[in-house]
Design a protein around this motif. Structure first.
Motif, PDB file in Angstrom:
ATOM      1  N   ALA A   1       0.452  -0.932   0.128  1.00  0.00           N
ATOM      2  CA  ALA A   1       0.066  -0.095  -0.262  1.00  0.00           C
ATOM      3  C   ALA A   1       0.976   1.140  -0.162  1.00  0.00           C
ATOM      4  N   ALA A   2       2.362   1.057   0.952  1.00  0.00           N
ATOM      5  CA  ALA A   2       2.898   2.298   0.712  1.00  0.00           C
ATOM      6  C   ALA A   2       3.272   2.448  -0.533  1.00  0.00           C
ATOM      7  N   ILE A   3       3.672   1.598  -1.295  1.00  0.00           N
ATOM      8  CA  ILE A   3       4.168   1.528  -3.163  1.00  0.00           C
ATOM      9  C   ILE A   3       3.460   2.641  -3.807  1.00  0.00           C
ATOM     10  N   ASP A   4       2.128   2.130  -3.590  1.00  0.00           N
ATOM     11  CA  ASP A   4       1.149   2.127  -4.301  1.00  0.00           C
ATOM     12  C   ASP A   4       0.950   4.105  -4.005  1.00  0.00           C
ATOM     13  N   PHE A   5       0.737   4.396  -2.777  1.00  0.00           N
ATOM     14  CA  PHE A   5       0.862   6.003  -2.446  1.00  0.00           C
ATOM     15  C   PHE A   5       2.363   6.838  -3.116  1.00  0.00           C
ATOM     16  N   LEU A   6       3.227   6.206  -2.711  1.00  0.00           N
ATOM     17  CA  LEU A   6       4.892   6.761  -3.372  1.00  0.00           C
ATOM     18  C   LEU A   6       4.575   6.762  -4.786  1.00  0.00           C
ATOM     19  N   ASN A   7       4.311   5.947  -5.797  1.00  0.00           N
ATOM     20  CA  ASN A   7       4.399   6.119  -6.753  1.00  0.00           C
ATOM     21  C   ASN A   7       3.058   6.937  -7.304  1.00  0.00           C
ATOM     22  N   ASP A   8       1.985   6.848  -6.834  1.00  0.00           N
ATOM     23  CA  ASP A   8       0.964   7.947  -7.024  1.00  0.00           C
ATOM     24  C   ASP A   8       1.102   9.678  -6.800  1.00  0.00           C
ATOM     25  N   ILE A   9       2.053   9.715  -6.035  1.00  0.00           N
ATOM     26  CA  ILE A   9       2.506  10.286  -5.508  1.00  0.00           C
ATOM     27  C   ILE A   9       3.682  11.076  -6.998  1.00  0.00           C
ATOM     28  N   GLY A  10       4.300   9.985  -7.170  1.00  0.00           N
ATOM     29  CA  GLY A  10       5.462   9.921  -8.177  1.00  0.00           C
ATOM     30  C   GLY A  10       7.107   9.942  -7.730  1.00  0.00           C
ATOM     31  N   LEU A  11       7.734   9.096  -7.314  1.00  0.00           N
ATOM     32  CA  LEU A  11       9.278   9.536  -7.225  1.00  0.00           C
ATOM     33  C   LEU A  11       9.871  10.516  -7.114  1.00  0.00           C
ATOM     34  N   ASP A  12       9.500  11.031  -8.803  1.00  0.00           N
ATOM     35  CA  ASP A  12      10.794  11.994  -9.503  1.00  0.00           C
ATOM     36  C   ASP A  12       9.809  13.383  -8.620  1.00  0.00           C
ATOM     37  N   ASN A  13       8.459  13.465  -8.319  1.00  0.00           N
ATOM     38  CA  ASN A  13       8.136  14.698  -7.632  1.00  0.00           C
ATOM     39  C   ASN A  13       8.338  14.849  -6.305  1.00  0.00           C
ATOM     40  N   ILE A  14       9.164  13.314  -5.601  1.00  0.00           N
ATOM     41  CA  ILE A  14       9.025  13.450  -4.240  1.00  0.00           C
ATOM     42  C   ILE A  14      10.526  14.388  -4.492  1.00  0.00           C
ATOM     43  N   ALA A  15      11.256  13.390  -5.023  1.00  0.00           N
ATOM     44  CA  ALA A  15      13.081  14.050  -5.195  1.00  0.00           C
ATOM     45  C   ALA A  15      12.748  15.567  -5.463  1.00  0.00           C
ATOM     46  N   GLU A  16      12.171  16.115  -6.623  1.00  0.00           N
ATOM     47  CA  GLU A  16      12.564  17.498  -6.782  1.00  0.00           C
ATOM     48  C   GLU A  16      12.056  17.886  -5.519  1.00  0.00           C
ATOM     49  N   TYR A  17      11.003  17.722  -5.256  1.00  0.00           N
ATOM     50  CA  TYR A  17      10.095  18.412  -4.123  1.00  0.00           C
ATOM     51  C   TYR A  17      11.382  18.552  -2.490  1.00  0.00           C
ATOM     52  N   GLU A  18      11.628  17.569  -2.374  1.00  0.00           N
ATOM     53  CA  GLU A  18      12.681  17.408  -1.071  1.00  0.00           C
ATOM     54  C   GLU A  18      13.932  18.266  -1.870  1.00  0.00           C
ATOM     55  N   HIS A  19      15.061  18.003  -3.267  1.00  0.00           N
ATOM     56  CA  HIS A  19      16.263  19.054  -3.670  1.00  0.00           C
ATOM     57  C   HIS A  19      15.967  20.328  -3.053  1.00  0.00           C
ATOM     58  N   LYS A  20      14.062  21.015  -3.509  1.00  0.00           N
ATOM     59  CA  LYS A  20      13.721  22.104  -2.885  1.00  0.00           C
ATOM     60  C   LYS A  20      13.946  22.400  -1.489  1.00  0.00           C
ATOM     61  N   LEU A  21      13.168  21.459  -0.724  1.00  0.00           N
ATOM     62  CA  LEU A  21      13.224  21.959   0.428  1.00  0.00           C
ATOM     63  C   LEU A  21      14.754  21.846   1.319  1.00  0.00           C
ATOM     64  N   SER A  22      15.851  20.858   0.700  1.00  0.00           N
ATOM     65  CA  SER A  22      17.553  21.120   1.349  1.00  0.00           C
ATOM     66  C   SER A  22      17.774  22.537   0.475  1.00  0.00           C
ATOM     67  N   ALA A  23      17.344  22.871  -0.446  1.00  0.00           N
ATOM     68  CA  ALA A  23      18.261  23.613  -0.411  1.00  0.00           C
ATOM     69  C   ALA A  23      17.755  25.573   0.644  1.00  0.00           C
ATOM     70  N   TYR A  24      16.351  24.729   0.514  1.00  0.00           N
ATOM     71  CA  TYR A  24      15.736  25.892   1.473  1.00  0.00           C
ATOM     72  C   TYR A  24      16.081  26.104   2.725  1.00  0.00           C
ATOM     73  N   ALA A  25      16.435  24.863   3.575  1.00  0.00           N
ATOM     74  CA  ALA A  25      16.794  24.663   4.957  1.00  0.00           C
ATOM     75  C   ALA A  25      18.241  24.987   4.868  1.00  0.00           C
ATOM     76  N   LEU A  26      18.802  24.448   3.607  1.00  0.00           N
ATOM     77  CA  LEU A  26      20.817  24.909   3.596  1.00  0.00           C
ATOM     78  C   LEU A  26      20.746  26.394   3.711  1.00  0.00           C
ATOM     79  N   ASP A  27      20.430  26.934   3.401  1.00  0.00           N
ATOM     80  CA  ASP A  27      19.864  28.842   2.672  1.00  0.00           C
ATOM     81  C   ASP A  27      19.508  28.917   4.106  1.00  0.00           C
ATOM     82  N   LYS A  28      18.803  28.625   5.349  1.00  0.00           N
ATOM     83  CA  LYS A  28      18.120  29.679   6.059  1.00  0.00           C
ATOM     84  C   LYS A  28      18.550  29.035   7.118  1.00  0.00           C
ATOM     85  N   LEU A  29      19.426  27.815   7.165  1.00  0.00           N
ATOM     86  CA  LEU A  29      19.941  27.354   8.304  1.00  0.00           C
ATOM     87  C   LEU A  29      21.139  28.086   8.637  1.00  0.00           C
ATOM     88  N   SER A  30      22.419  28.159   7.648  1.00  0.00           N
ATOM     89  CA  SER A  30      23.221  29.037   7.306  1.00  0.00           C
ATOM     90  C   SER A  30      23.374  30.571   7.996  1.00  0.00           C
TER      91      SER A  30
END
Length: 409
Positions: A286-315
């Motif tokens: 069921a978790a795989i179905d959920f992740l596939n519905d969101i899209g692994l590429d979409n998840i990776a892209e979103y997390e990269h944006k969060l990481s960039a934002y976090a690195l900038d703010k935490l600095s």
């Protein structure tokens, strides 16, 4: 689906901790579960619950279909050639121990080499230490670059014609660095070694294609990818698994039992002794179905944006040291850090008072802590349900922490 719609699917996020709205930033330790997974596991226990592969009655058939259906979902998720290459285990640790205890123990001899890196999780260090002790093999480490990344030149320097196993995590649970697994696998194979991949921190966050990576084994856990605890996967190339002996013996995995000897079932069941983790596997499906519905590429892209934002703010936080690559394109969705003159456990305690959950300690990576010259660190790890507002609250909490300890001392 937008982020607020996604967050609504995770019931646990709708609560307060210490009188503050929960900000969950510890998904590298374990992810939260969407309602689809929770309801699937509940439905299994309330409507299907039965043992698998045994009874011919209706519930037994339903349970077997659900369990083996989950295996097919895993196969597609990692693009394995066959479900015979997908073994259900208790998690990444069990999966790696299976490779070490079965394949490595049978194939290594004195003087052979096992090559890993300084960044590995303990579950990808200790099994190799133990099998090296038993076989006389030599355990070697690939050094890290200053930013915590791996140089392929360093891989080539350590992997030799004596190397039989190379085992590397795809994403560091401390540094966040994304390792070049496909290229490392090529170097391993050129030297006649097999490639083992710890995918605990990558499978939840990015697409994995085991055929493209050409890895020989891949291990990952369900609980880090929106699935239940206690379920994991060992992928192995069929020709390797067929020549490996199981390390757990009992029911389910046998073909015939005689008085003095026994024979094993075919793949993958010969590695799944005893009653398997049925509900866990169904929940993982069921978790795989959920992740596939969101899209692994979409998840990776979103997390990269969060990481960039976090690195900038935490600095901008006074006295902070951030570990790992500075380039967000080279890292996954986590940031590990220390505050000057404040122990990470104190950081985590003050943040918890603000409703913010982060991890503090050595993160099951003591050799890496020594490499970093740190006894411990704090870590904020993100997933598809986190927001920039979560990071803003983290930064505010760290500023408060710094001010509090400055006043105390």
């Amino acid at each position: 689906m937008n982020i607020q719609d996604i967050r609504k699917l995770f019931p646990i996020l709708d609560q307060e901790v210490n009188g503050k709205p929960l900000v969950y930033l510890d998904s590298s330790a374990t992810s939260q579960k969407p309602i689809q997974v929770i309801e699937t596991v509940e439905k299994y226990y309330s409507e299907i619950n039965s043992n698998v592969h045994r009874g011919v009655h209706t519930l037994g058939t339903r349970a077997t279909d659900a369990y083996e259906g989950a295996r097919e979902k895993v196969r597609k998720f990692i693009n394995a050639k066959s479900t015979q290459e997908v073994i259900f285990t208790r998690g990444t640790t069990t999966s790696i121990n299976t490779v070490a205890g079965s394949y490595a123990a049978a194939n290594l001899k004195e003087g052979d080499e096992i090559v890993i890196t300084y960044m590995e999780h303990h579950s990808n260090i200790i099994p190799w230490q133990q099998v090296a002790k038993r076989t006389g093999a030599i355990l070697k480490y690939i050094d890290l670059q200053e930013d915590g990344t791996i140089s392929l030149d360093d891989v080539r320097a350590q992997v030799t014609s004596n190397t039989k196993i190379v085992s590397v995590m795809q994403v560091s649970n401390v540094l966040g660095s994304i390792n070049p697994i496909k290229e490392i696998a090529k170097i391993a194979h050129e030297n006649g070694a097999v490639m083992v991949v710890d995918g605990a921190q990558s499978a939840p966050h990015m697409k994995i294609d085991v055929q493209d990576l050409d890895c020989d084994f891949l291990a990952f856990s369900g609980h880090k990818m929106c699935g239940p605890t206690g379920i994991g996967v060992l992928y192995g190339k069929k020709e390797l698994l067929e020549n490996m002996e199981p390390i757990e013996f009992g029911g389910e995995m046998i073909d015939f039992v005689h008085l003095q000897e026994s024979t094993w079932k075919e793949l993958p069941w010969k590695f799944e002794g005893g009653t398997p983790i049925i509900a866990g596997a169904v929940g993982l499906g069921a978790a795989i179905d959920f992740l596939n519905d969101i899209g692994l590429d979409n998840i990776a892209e979103y997390e990269h944006k969060l990481s960039a934002y976090a690195l900038d703010k935490l600095s901008s936080v006074p006295g902070i040291t951030i570990y790992g690559p500075k380039d967000p394109a080279k890292r996954a969705g986590l940031v590990t850090f220390n505050l000057e003159d404040v122990h990470p456990h104190d950081v985590a305690t003050v943040l918890d008072a603000e409703g913010i959950a982060v991890r503090a300690g050595h993160h099951c990576a003591q050799p890496l802590m020594r490499w970093l010259k740190a006894t411990a660190t704090a870590r904020a790890s993100f997933y598809l349900y986190n927001t920039e507002e979560d990071i803003d609250k983290l930064v505010e909490g760290l500023v408060k922490t710094k001010e509090y300890f400055s006043d105390v001392f």
